[in-house]
Scaffold this motif. Structure first.
Motif, mmCIF file in Angstrom:
data_model
loop_
_atom_site.group_PDB
_atom_site.id
_atom_site.type_symbol
_atom_site.label_atom_id
_atom_site.label_comp_id
_atom_site.label_asym_id
_atom_site.label_seq_id
_atom_site.Cartn_x
_atom_site.Cartn_y
_atom_site.Cartn_z
ATOM 1 N N ARG A 63 40.722 40.696 47.571
ATOM 2 C CA ARG A 63 41.313 39.860 45.854
ATOM 3 C C ARG A 63 42.536 38.726 46.040
ATOM 4 N N ASP A 123 47.886 40.659 43.660
ATOM 5 C CA ASP A 123 47.026 41.724 44.235
ATOM 6 C C ASP A 123 45.980 41.030 42.596
ATOM 7 N N THR A 128 44.522 52.713 39.879
ATOM 8 C CA THR A 128 45.507 54.295 39.985
ATOM 9 C C THR A 128 47.205 53.540 40.894
ATOM 10 N N GLY A 129 46.918 52.511 41.696
ATOM 11 C CA GLY A 129 48.436 52.225 42.352
ATOM 12 C C GLY A 129 48.164 52.109 43.307
ATOM 13 N N THR A 131 46.286 51.427 46.287
ATOM 14 C CA THR A 131 46.016 50.590 47.272
ATOM 15 C C THR A 131 47.697 49.642 47.121
#
Ligand code: AMP
Length: 175
Positions: A63, A123, A128-129, A131
């Protein structure tokens, strides 16, 4: 929150228990389907930047590509994809990290960035950070600099910024 962001927020749909029990998925497809709102979202991410301060916009599979591609086009600078394992055809660097459930591997082409390149990472959503931190590490390992990580949505209760302490972060909508 300004009126434009409120309009975007009102079109983001909460889907309970997707893709797993206990997750409330933020479905952005109604925003994408509305030309005005999609443009507002892209402008919100891109208007704070100038082409002369950036060399590349990096998008995270999948995405993230939707927004990062549009931001790169708007700023008139190049786009770099970070993809899930096995999708990029040329030589890659990879990083494996923990998700809430299981593990994920992200890859970047070894020649996608040069030392000193200034990079905006985009993004759709900061959870949770994990990625975003993995993408940022792929950038810094190539010697490039993360100017900012920009998200349309931030789930503040997951405290993703804790994983991204060394970086500047922007999010348009916080939940
Ligand atoms: P994370 O690594 O936990 O920050 O997860 C971020 C990635 O997973 C982003 O690329 C999002 O697209 C996706 N994601 C995580 N949680 C959600 C959620 N609740 N709704 C929509 N997308 C999510």
């Amino acid at each position: 929150m300004n009126a434009s962001l409120e309009r975007i927020s009102s079109e983001i749909r909460d889907i309970q228990d997707f893709p797993k029990q206990g997750i409330v998925f933020k479905d952005i497809t109604p925003v994408l389907a509305n030309g005005q709102l999609f443009r507002l979202a892209v402008n919100t991410l891109s208007d704070r930047h100038h082409a002369h301060n950036l060399d590349r916009v990096l998008g995270i599979d999948a995405r993230g590509f939707i927004f990062a591609g549009a931001v790169a086009y708007k700023l008139g600078i190049g786009f770099v994809p970070v993809r899930k394992k096995g999708k990029l055809p040329y030589k890659t660097n990879s990083i494996t990290y923990d998700l809430e459930y299981g593990r994920e591997t992200l890859e970047i082409h070894q020649d996608a960035l040069r030392p000193g390149h200034k990079v905006l990472i985009v993004d759709d959503l900061l959870a949770t950070g994990g990625t975003a931190a993995a993408a940022a590490e792929l950038v810094t390992k190539l010697g490039a600099e993360v100017v900012e990580l920009a998200f349309l949505i931030e789930l503040e209760f997951l405290n993703g910024r804790r994983n991204l302490r060394n970086y500047k972060i922007f999010s348009a909508l916080k939940y």
